[in-house]
Scaffold this motif. Structure first.
Motif, PDB file in Angstrom:
ATOM      1  N   VAL A  40      49.533 -12.069   8.516  1.00 60.59           N
ATOM      2  CA  VAL A  40      49.488 -10.731   7.914  1.00 60.59           C
ATOM      3  C   VAL A  40      50.277 -10.734   6.609  1.00 60.59           C
ATOM      4  O   VAL A  40      51.479 -10.956   6.590  1.00 60.59           O
ATOM      5  CB  VAL A  40      50.052  -9.668   8.881  1.00 60.59           C
ATOM      6  N   ALA A  41      49.565 -10.487   5.501  1.00 60.32           N
ATOM      7  CA  ALA A  41      50.196 -10.457   4.180  1.00 60.32           C
ATOM      8  C   ALA A  41      50.192  -9.056   3.581  1.00 60.32           C
ATOM      9  O   ALA A  41      50.914  -8.787   2.618  1.00 60.32           O
ATOM     10  CB  ALA A  41      49.480 -11.414   3.236  1.00 60.32           C
ATOM     11  N   LYS A  42      49.382  -8.173   4.151  1.00 58.08           N
ATOM     12  CA  LYS A  42      49.278  -6.813   3.634  1.00 58.08           C
ATOM     13  C   LYS A  42      48.955  -5.887   4.788  1.00 58.08           C
ATOM     14  O   LYS A  42      48.180  -6.238   5.679  1.00 58.08           O
ATOM     15  CB  LYS A  42      48.172  -6.746   2.588  1.00 58.08           C
ATOM     16  N   GLU A  50      46.200  10.711   2.757  1.00 56.07           N
ATOM     17  CA  GLU A  50      47.437   9.978   2.462  1.00 56.07           C
ATOM     18  C   GLU A  50      47.326   8.537   2.938  1.00 56.07           C
ATOM     19  O   GLU A  50      46.795   8.269   4.013  1.00 56.07           O
ATOM     20  CB  GLU A  50      48.620  10.662   3.128  1.00 56.07           C
ATOM     21  N   ALA A  51      47.847   7.627   2.114  1.00 55.78           N
ATOM     22  CA  ALA A  51      47.792   6.212   2.470  1.00 55.78           C
ATOM     23  C   ALA A  51      48.997   5.497   1.889  1.00 55.78           C
ATOM     24  O   ALA A  51      49.612   5.958   0.919  1.00 55.78           O
ATOM     25  CB  ALA A  51      46.507   5.585   1.956  1.00 55.78           C
ATOM     26  N   ILE A  52      49.327   4.363   2.489  1.00 56.99           N
ATOM     27  CA  ILE A  52      50.395   3.512   1.986  1.00 56.99           C
ATOM     28  C   ILE A  52      49.975   2.057   2.182  1.00 56.99           C
ATOM     29  O   ILE A  52      49.268   1.736   3.141  1.00 56.99           O
ATOM     30  CB  ILE A  52      51.748   3.802   2.686  1.00 56.99           C
ATOM     31  N   GLU A  53      50.400   1.227   1.240  1.00 59.30           N
ATOM     32  CA  GLU A  53      50.111  -0.198   1.316  1.00 59.30           C
ATOM     33  C   GLU A  53      51.430  -0.959   1.253  1.00 59.30           C
ATOM     34  O   GLU A  53      52.219  -0.764   0.341  1.00 59.30           O
ATOM     35  CB  GLU A  53      49.208  -0.612   0.145  1.00 59.30           C
ATOM     36  N   LEU A  54      51.637  -1.807   2.244  1.00 62.30           N
ATOM     37  CA  LEU A  54      52.832  -2.644   2.300  1.00 62.30           C
ATOM     38  C   LEU A  54      52.394  -4.081   2.049  1.00 62.30           C
ATOM     39  O   LEU A  54      51.440  -4.555   2.669  1.00 62.30           O
ATOM     40  CB  LEU A  54      53.508  -2.529   3.664  1.00 62.30           C
ATOM     41  N   VAL A  55      53.088  -4.756   1.148  1.00 61.63           N
ATOM     42  CA  VAL A  55      52.712  -6.107   0.758  1.00 61.63           C
ATOM     43  C   VAL A  55      53.889  -7.042   1.001  1.00 61.63           C
ATOM     44  O   VAL A  55      55.030  -6.733   0.646  1.00 61.63           O
ATOM     45  CB  VAL A  55      52.299  -6.157  -0.731  1.00 61.63           C
ATOM     46  N   LYS A  56      53.586  -8.189   1.589  1.00 56.50           N
ATOM     47  CA  LYS A  56      54.604  -9.197   1.850  1.00 56.50           C
ATOM     48  C   LYS A  56      54.890  -9.943   0.553  1.00 56.50           C
ATOM     49  O   LYS A  56      54.021 -10.608  -0.002  1.00 56.50           O
ATOM     50  CB  LYS A  56      54.096 -10.166   2.926  1.00 56.50           C
ATOM     51  N   GLY A  57      56.119  -9.813   0.063  1.00 55.71           N
ATOM     52  CA  GLY A  57      56.514 -10.492  -1.165  1.00 55.71           C
ATOM     53  C   GLY A  57      57.124 -11.846  -0.871  1.00 55.71           C
ATOM     54  O   GLY A  57      57.131 -12.327   0.263  1.00 55.71           O
ATOM     55  N   GLN A  62      57.251  -5.139   0.358  1.00 55.00           N
ATOM     56  CA  GLN A  62      57.345  -4.166  -0.727  1.00 55.00           C
ATOM     57  C   GLN A  62      56.303  -3.078  -0.514  1.00 55.00           C
ATOM     58  O   GLN A  62      55.265  -3.316   0.112  1.00 55.00           O
ATOM     59  CB  GLN A  62      57.098  -4.845  -2.075  1.00 55.00           C
ATOM     60  N   ILE A  63      56.578  -1.904  -1.067  1.00 52.80           N
ATOM     61  CA  ILE A  63      55.629  -0.795  -1.040  1.00 52.80           C
ATOM     62  C   ILE A  63      54.859  -0.840  -2.348  1.00 52.80           C
ATOM     63  O   ILE A  63      55.458  -0.768  -3.426  1.00 52.80           O
ATOM     64  CB  ILE A  63      56.349   0.560  -0.889  1.00 52.80           C
ATOM     65  N   SER A  64      53.548  -0.978  -2.282  1.00 55.57           N
ATOM     66  CA  SER A  64      52.728  -1.053  -3.496  1.00 55.57           C
ATOM     67  C   SER A  64      52.878   0.224  -4.312  1.00 55.57           C
ATOM     68  O   SER A  64      52.834   1.326  -3.776  1.00 55.57           O
ATOM     69  CB  SER A  64      51.254  -1.242  -3.136  1.00 55.57           C
ATOM     70  N   GLY A  65      53.049   0.038  -5.610  1.00 56.73           N
ATOM     71  CA  GLY A  65      53.153   1.171  -6.518  1.00 56.73           C
ATOM     72  C   GLY A  65      54.483   1.893  -6.466  1.00 56.73           C
ATOM     73  O   GLY A  65      54.617   2.984  -7.009  1.00 56.73           O
ATOM     74  N   ASN A  66      55.477   1.322  -5.812  1.00 55.51           N
ATOM     75  CA  ASN A  66      56.784   1.967  -5.712  1.00 55.51           C
ATOM     76  C   ASN A  66      57.862   0.914  -5.937  1.00 55.51           C
ATOM     77  O   ASN A  66      58.062   0.043  -5.103  1.00 55.51           O
ATOM     78  CB  ASN A  66      56.949   2.612  -4.338  1.00 55.51           C
ATOM     79  N   ASP A  67      58.541   1.035  -7.084  1.00 55.76           N
ATOM     80  CA  ASP A  67      59.588   0.060  -7.378  1.00 55.76           C
ATOM     81  C   ASP A  67      60.990   0.643  -7.224  1.00 55.76           C
ATOM     82  O   ASP A  67      61.979  -0.005  -7.556  1.00 55.76           O
ATOM     83  CB  ASP A  67      59.408  -0.540  -8.772  1.00 55.76           C
ATOM     84  N   THR A  68      61.086   1.867  -6.689  1.00 52.25           N
ATOM     85  CA  THR A  68      62.406   2.476  -6.521  1.00 52.25           C
ATOM     86  C   THR A  68      62.928   2.363  -5.094  1.00 52.25           C
ATOM     87  O   THR A  68      64.119   2.540  -4.862  1.00 52.25           O
ATOM     88  CB  THR A  68      62.387   3.969  -6.915  1.00 52.25           C
TER      89      THR A  68
END
Length: 194
Positions: A40-42, A50-57, A62-68
């Motif tokens: 699982v990488a994503k 509403e949706a959220i994407e979590l990505v394995k760095g 990391q949360i896609s589109g959120n750098d804070t």
């Protein structure tokens, strides 16, 4: 002697028939996710609009589109150790017309997609809340590898996991804590003798 043999055959037949009917009604539990967690990488979670994407760095999720926000490791652990470990039991429906009753249709359900490094969906589920039993959820599978019969089924899970499938970024992440300032006065060594 002949009557004894007939009685023995009748009792044996009843015994076999009883065991067969018991095993037919026995609820078997199966793991919902049968793949490898390392693949699982994503993770994509969607509920309504509403949706959220979590990505394995490289080092962390990391949360896609959120750098804070920094992803909370305990949320990822709950996803992998609780949601992906949930077991399915009883088939509560085989009728797609009843998906809305079990909250697993495309508009009411909470969608969970697991994607690998090659950007291929390796698992896809639609979870719904049980209206009669809050300690369990309903779930249906949506996958290309599944048969049409399995795709129509709605299963009851052995435990409730839907609360781990939140679409809010603040559920998955937190603002990183500021490093504590070094107290310069306490770090100075007094070299003078009194």
């Amino acid at each position: 002697m002949r009557n004894l043999l007939i009685a023995f055959l009748v009792l044996g037949g009843l015994y076999l028939l009883t065991n067969y009917s018991k095993s037919k009604n026995y609820t078997k539990t199966n793991e919902l996710f049968t793949g490898s967690k390392e693949d699982v990488a994503k993770v994509l979670i969607q509920k309504g609009a509403e949706a959220i994407e979590l990505v394995k760095g490289e080092e962390a999720w990391q949360i896609s589109g959120n750098d804070t926000l920094v992803v909370r490791q305990n949320r990822i652990d709950d996803l992998f150790d609780k949601v992906l470990e949930v077991k399915t039991g009883t088939v509560v429906s085989k009728n797609p017309d009843k998906w809305t009753i079990y909250s697993v249709d495309d508009s009411l359900g909470t969608h969970l997609a697991l994607v690998n490094q090659e950007d291929e969906t390796i698992a896809y589920y639609v979870f719904g809340r049980s209206k009669s039993d809050y300690s369990h959820n309903n779930v249906r599978l949506r996958g290309e590898k599944e048969s049409n019969d399995v795709l129509k089924n709605v299963y009851r899970t052995n435990t409730s996991v839907i609360h781990h499938l939140n679409t809010r970024a603040t559920f998955w992440g937190e603002v990183p804590k500021e490093p504590e300032p070094i107290d310069t006065l306490s770090s100075v060594i007094d070299t003078t003798e009194a």
